[in-house]
Design a protein around this motif. Structure first.
Motif, short mmCIF file in Angstrom:
data_model
loop_
_atom_site.label_atom_id
_atom_site.label_comp_id
_atom_site.label_asym_id
_atom_site.label_seq_id
_atom_site.Cartn_x
_atom_site.Cartn_y
_atom_site.Cartn_z
N GLY A 193 0.79 -1.23 0.00
CA GLY A 193 0.00 0.00 0.00
C GLY A 193 0.82 1.28 0.00
N GLU A 194 2.14 1.16 0.08
CA GLU A 194 2.98 2.36 0.05
C GLU A 194 3.09 2.91 -1.37
N ILE A 195 3.21 4.24 -1.49
CA ILE A 195 3.64 4.87 -2.73
C ILE A 195 5.01 5.47 -2.44
N VAL A 196 6.03 4.90 -3.06
CA VAL A 196 7.41 5.26 -2.74
C VAL A 196 8.06 5.94 -3.93
N ASN B 55 -5.44 -0.60 -2.72
CA ASN B 55 -4.25 -0.68 -1.85
C ASN B 55 -3.03 -1.14 -2.64
N THR B 56 -2.96 -0.69 -3.90
CA THR B 56 -1.85 -1.06 -4.78
C THR B 56 -0.56 -0.39 -4.32
N THR B 57 0.49 -1.16 -4.26
CA THR B 57 1.81 -0.63 -3.90
C THR B 57 2.44 -0.05 -5.16
N VAL B 58 2.94 1.19 -5.05
CA VAL B 58 3.50 1.88 -6.22
C VAL B 58 4.93 2.30 -5.95
N ILE B 59 5.84 1.91 -6.85
CA ILE B 59 7.23 2.37 -6.80
C ILE B 59 7.43 3.27 -8.00
N LEU B 60 7.71 4.53 -7.74
CA LEU B 60 7.74 5.57 -8.77
C LEU B 60 9.14 6.11 -8.95
N THR B 61 9.73 5.91 -10.14
CA THR B 61 11.00 6.56 -10.46
C THR B 61 10.70 7.70 -11.42
N THR B 62 11.24 8.88 -11.11
CA THR B 62 10.90 10.05 -11.91
C THR B 62 11.91 11.16 -11.69
N HIS B 63 12.01 12.04 -12.68
CA HIS B 63 12.78 13.27 -12.53
C HIS B 63 11.84 14.45 -12.29
#
Length: 328
Positions: free
Chosen positions: A50-53, A207-215
């Motif tokens: 459930g985290e958005i990181v 409750n989707t866990t999201v790993i976000l890479t971005t500039h």
């Protein structure tokens, strides 16, 4: 329980030194001089369901390599990754069933098919029952407006429309985890808002866990409560975004506009960082004085016509992290 565990991951790539000239080329061919470059060097972290990181860093820091290891595309040189207790390297098929992956500069859609046909093909690949498929499509039509472009060939979609299609394709099988690599790159304001809104909704609803890479630091500021910063293959920050900002930028700026010129504008409670005619910028530490107290102090001797308070810019904070500078 941790949904994703990254334990002492190292990923090295062998590179061959290329010498100049014909002689150097022949030497490199016959007796190549090899060395190992480490894209990721002994990193560990865990992510709860459930985290958005936000997973950020400068170019070449090791972000994409780490994401590819977590999704099973790459094998680490050493160390181990567990996704819901399963190694993506040892049992990638089992892990992929619960993963959605979007790479901003690549597409998983079928170029010559209509968008809807791409979704139907993915439904068959993932063996999704029709009821679940239609339910997911209804959600994505409501939030991402997929129904507006469902009959358009993928090759005719704009960048923003294709990104909406790619995110829908990644979520079509209801994965527990979503890896997003630069999901808003090159998009206009409206398209970015649509993507961010969808990420927030699927996180809240499923409750989707999201790993976000971005500039794009606006993505981080608007979506992420936790930030992992990687540089030169190692983690240099990992914690709540608010705490990192508070520690590295423990100040605010009070902008005061005067009704007339004054000689004595100095205060022991803040530092003047800028002055333009009747406007003065005071920087003060939040743990030493509140904005209300500073305003009260200044109002006793200055004819204040207008004022405003600004927080530290997240871009400045992240730049400071990249440079390894800390505030004392």
């Amino acid at each position: 329980m941790e949904l994703i565990e990254v334990k002492n991951i190292v990923k090295g790539f062998t590179v061959v030194k290329k010498n100049k000239g014909l002689k150097g080329a022949l030497t490199s061919l016959i007796k190549p001089e090899k060395s190992t470059v480490y894209a990721v060097n002994d990193i560990s972290f865990s992510i709860k369901k459930g985290e958005i990181v936000g997973f950020i860093g400068p170019n070449g820091a090791g972000k994409s390599t780490t994401v590819k290891i977590m999704s099973g595309i790459l094998h680490p040189t050493s160390g181990k990754v567990l996704v819901d207790g399963i190694s993506p390297q040892e049992n990638r098929k089992a892990v992929v069933k619960n993963l959605g992956v979007v790479f901003g500069q690549r597409t998983q859609l079928y170029w010559d098919l209509r968008l809807g046909e791409s979704f139907e093909l993915l439904r068959r690949i993932y063996q999704i029952d029709l009821k679940s498929f239609n339910k997911n499509m209804d959600i994505m039509s409501e939030i991402l407006k997929i129904n507006e472009i469902i009959d358009t060939p993928v090759r005719q979609l704009s960048l923003g429309q294709r990104m909406r299609g790619d995110i829908a394709a990644a979520m079509i099988h209801s994965p527990n985890i979503l890896f997003l690599d630069e999901p808003t790159i090159g998009l206009d304001i409206e398209a970015k808002h649509s993507i961010r809104n969808y990420i927030e909704k699927i996180n809240k609803i499923n409750n989707t866990t999201v790993i976000l890479t971005t500039h794009d630091l606006d993505d981080v500021e608007q979506l992420c409560k936790r930030l992992i910063v990687i540089n030169n293959g190692g983690i240099i920050e990992d914690g709540p975004l608010d705490s990192i900002v508070e520690r590295l930028a423990p100040y605010r700026v009070l902008i005061v506009e005067l009704s007339k010129h004054c000689v004595d504008i100095v205060t022991p409670y803040a530092e003047i960082i800028k002055q333009e005619n009747l406007k003065i910028w005071y920087r003060f530490k939040k743990n030493e004085i509140t904005a209300a107290e500073l305003i009260s102090q200044l109002a006793q001797k200055l004819p204040i016509r207008d004022l405003s308070v600004t927080e530290a810019n997240i871009e400045d904070v992240v730049r400071k992290v990249y440079r390894g500078v800390s505030n004392e």
